[in-house]
Design an enzyme around this catalytic site. Structure first.
Site, PDB file in Angstrom:
ATOM      1  N   GLU A  77      86.115  -1.208  57.543  1.00  0.00           N
ATOM      2  CA  GLU A  77      86.546  -2.550  57.949  1.00  0.00           C
ATOM      3  C   GLU A  77      87.957  -2.846  57.462  1.00  0.00           C
ATOM      4  OE1 GLU A  77      83.733  -4.879  55.753  1.00  0.00           O
ATOM      5  OE2 GLU A  77      81.999  -4.194  56.899  1.00  0.00           O
ATOM      6  N   GLY A 136      91.657  -4.346  57.329  1.00  0.00           N
ATOM      7  CA  GLY A 136      92.378  -5.483  57.899  1.00  0.00           C
ATOM      8  C   GLY A 136      93.864  -5.341  57.629  1.00  0.00           C
ATOM      9  N   ARG A 139     100.887 -16.863  51.123  1.00  0.00           N
ATOM     10  CA  ARG A 139     100.497 -15.915  50.077  1.00  0.00           C
ATOM     11  C   ARG A 139     101.227 -16.110  48.750  1.00  0.00           C
ATOM     12  NH1 ARG A 139     101.637 -11.216  50.687  1.00  0.00           N
ATOM     13  NH2 ARG A 139      99.896 -10.343  49.517  1.00  0.00           N
ATOM     14  N   CYS A 183     106.735 -30.507  50.690  1.00  0.00           N
ATOM     15  CA  CYS A 183     106.871 -31.298  49.465  1.00  0.00           C
ATOM     16  C   CYS A 183     105.877 -30.857  48.402  1.00  0.00           C
ATOM     17  CB  CYS A 183     106.709 -32.774  49.797  1.00  0.00           C
ATOM     18  SG  CYS A 183     107.950 -33.294  50.977  1.00  0.00           S
ATOM     19  N   GLU A 184     106.101 -29.684  47.856  1.00  0.00           N
ATOM     20  CA  GLU A 184     105.282 -29.102  46.795  1.00  0.00           C
ATOM     21  C   GLU A 184     106.190 -28.151  46.040  1.00  0.00           C
ATOM     22  OE1 GLU A 184     101.896 -29.181  46.106  1.00  0.00           O
ATOM     23  OE2 GLU A 184     101.268 -30.358  47.846  1.00  0.00           O
ATOM     24  N   TYR A 219      97.373 -11.945  56.864  1.00  0.00           N
ATOM     25  CA  TYR A 219      97.116 -13.074  55.967  1.00  0.00           C
ATOM     26  C   TYR A 219      98.315 -14.014  55.848  1.00  0.00           C
ATOM     27  CZ  TYR A 219      93.126 -10.131  54.932  1.00  0.00           C
ATOM     28  OH  TYR A 219      92.010  -9.355  55.058  1.00  0.00           O
TER      29      TYR A 219
HETATM   30  C1  LIG Z   1      88.623  -9.335  54.278  1.00  0.00           C
HETATM   31  C2  LIG Z   1      87.562  -8.325  54.495  1.00  0.00           C
HETATM   32  C3  LIG Z   1      87.904  -7.042  54.910  1.00  0.00           C
HETATM   33  C4  LIG Z   1      89.316  -6.576  55.107  1.00  0.00           C
HETATM   34  O1  LIG Z   1      90.039  -6.513  53.919  1.00  0.00           O
HETATM   35  P1  LIG Z   1      91.541  -5.921  53.936  1.00  0.00           P
HETATM   36  O2  LIG Z   1      91.950  -5.987  52.535  1.00  0.00           O
HETATM   37  O3  LIG Z   1      92.340  -6.820  54.812  1.00  0.00           O
HETATM   38  O4  LIG Z   1      91.454  -4.540  54.459  1.00  0.00           O
HETATM   39  C5  LIG Z   1      86.867  -6.161  55.166  1.00  0.00           C
HETATM   40  N1  LIG Z   1      85.579  -6.517  55.009  1.00  0.00           N
HETATM   41  C6  LIG Z   1      85.224  -7.750  54.596  1.00  0.00           C
HETATM   42  C7  LIG Z   1      83.798  -8.075  54.457  1.00  0.00           C
HETATM   43  C8  LIG Z   1      86.203  -8.691  54.323  1.00  0.00           C
HETATM   44  O5  LIG Z   1      85.840  -9.905  53.912  1.00  0.00           O
END
Ligand SMILES: *Cc1c(COP(=O)(O)O)cnc(C)c1O
Length: 427
Positions: A286, A288, A325, A355-356, A383
């Site tokens: 998974e 991202g 971030r 304004c922070e 992100y």
């Molecule tokens: C956010 C997330 C990811 C992806 O994380 P990355 O650091 O962006 O690769 C994968 N699995 C789950 C369950 C997540 O919450």
């Protein structure tokens, strides 16, 4: 490649040619002029190259790469990954509808997250979701109930918390005992026993996800060993686990970080899987951030220079609502001027109009800039836009996807009317 071409660190598809910064074959200053700033620009080739590293890593294996879309959920970005044959990891009903709108199918989706609602479960079952990654025993009970009421059987994997330290920022570590995520290692076997007896569920796998921006392979190897130990004991108990999902979390180069390449990392992890006799399983991952983070930059204009006694401030038109971030995790983004000036650089804090005092984008950067200059904030593909807000009633930025010499506006800049559309005055 011409001799004058230099790629930005960590961003192979963003290069200076002569004095001009390009995304693939498109000049960034021209995009800023056409669409205004702040403007997110993504490179399709960079996304596909990042994906290709994973695909090489898993060549010859039964594996599915599920893009964790919370990193960047733009429809056109999802479309790139749909067309490349990816699955998707989602964490809400909103993300589910986005995958479908981008041309993805229910069976290509795995549904993670600690707080799925009954309505989200029903909708996911209706579209034939690939798998629910279940994060608590209470969720198992509710999911079975919802599935039975709908006359369906929910495919489930249990997210186990392997209790390993990913050595990353505390807000993005998820696999430690004190985190809210997953079912504790020690309780996982009994959770599987319970799941196997529930009428609305079919156990199809196991998963873990230990954190984000991981730059070291050791936490992955440790988590893998802990998960495989569990696979052994769950299967000894008579419950088969056809798939194993190792989550996401691989880091990117923000500031000289040296995460392993996805293919090198997986060569090591697969060697461990082979050694332990699990090499022929169905694998899921998974990722991202590592698929999109360095495929994007945010273009911003210098509004004012504010020299001071302690600090020089460079006020830009992007802010914490666009690039959250730094304010959230004290995170680092590289910053590069689009045009080079011969004047000597000065050290600035780059701050936005919000304004922070927490509204800073970069600190103590040596830059030769003047009002009106354009800057690229680097590593802005993951992100950033997905966490953007309307704080200070600032409209969210526009987004452009570059593909070779073509540039597509994939999201229009949000107008005040867009922001007010769903609101009502009282009579
Ligand atoms: C956010 C997330 C990811 C992806 O994380 P990355 O650091 O962006 O690769 C994968 N699995 C789950 C369950 C997540 O919450």
């Amino acid at each position: 490649m011409s001799a004058t071409e230099t790629s930005l660190p960590g961003h192979p598809e963003f290069k200076f040619r002569g004095g001009e910064l390009f995304a693939e074959e498109v000049r960034l200053d021209e995009l800023a002029r056409e669409h205004g700033t702040p403007l997110f620009v993504y490179s399709k080739a960079a996304m596909l190259a990042a994906l290709a590293a994973y695909q090489r890593g898993f060549a010859g294996r039964r594996a599915r790469i599920c893009y964790a879309m919370k990193a960047n959920p733009a429809l056109a970005v999802l479309q790139v990954f749909v067309q490349a044959g990816c699955g998707f990891d989602i964490v809400s009903g909103g993300e589910l509808e986005r995958v479908l709108a981008a041309g993805g199918q229910g069976r290509d989706i795995i549904f993670s997250g600690v707080g799925k609602t009954r309505a989200e479960m029903r909708r996911a079952l209706e579209v034939g979701i690939g798998c629910f990654n279940v994060e608590s025993e209470a969720e198992l009970e509710v999911l079975s109930e919802v599935a039975s009421a709908a006359g369906r059987v929910a495919p489930v994997s249990i997210r186990v918390n392997p209790d390993v330290d990913p050595k990353t920022h505390p807000y993005i570590s998820t696999g430690l005992k004190g985190n809210k995520f997953g079912i504790a290692h020690g309780q996982a076997l009994s959770a599987y026993r319970r799941a196997a007896t529930l009428p609305g569920l079919k156990v199809v796998g196991i998963d873990c996800h230990i954190g984000s921006q991981i730059t070291d392979e050791a936490p992955y190897l440790n988590a893998m060993d802990r998960v495989l130990d569990l696979v052994e004991s769950v299967e000894v108990a008579g419950i088969a686990l056809p798939h194993i999902d190792f989550g996401g979390g691989l880091g990117i180069d923000y500031n000289g970080d040296r995460p392993p390449a996805a293919d090198a990392l997986w060569a090591k992890l697969l060697a461990r899987l082979d050694a332990r006799g699990f090499g022929d399983r169905q694998f899921l991952i998974e990722p991202g951030r590592s698929l999109v983070g360095n495929a994007g930059v945010c273009l911003t204009e210098v509004l004012y220079l504010k020299p001071g006694e302690q600090k020089n401030f460079c006020v830009i038109d992007a802010a914490m609502n666009d690039l959250p971030r730094p304010a959230m995790y004290q995170a680092f983004h590289g910053v590069v001027p689009l045009a080079r000036r011969d004047t000597p650089p000065r050290t600035y804090d780059l701050v936005g109009p919000v304004c922070e005092s927490g509204d800073w984008i970069a600190r103590d950067r040596a830059l030769a800039v003047e009002p009106g200059d354009l800057l690229a904030v680097l590593s802005a593909g993951a992100y950033c836009m997905s966490m953007a807000s309307n704080y200070n009633s600032r409209g969210r930025a526009a987004e452009v996807l570059v593909d070779g010499s073509r540039a597509f506006l994939i999201r229009e800049r949000e107008t005040p009317a867009d922001q007010m559309r769903s609101e009502r005055l009282v009579p």
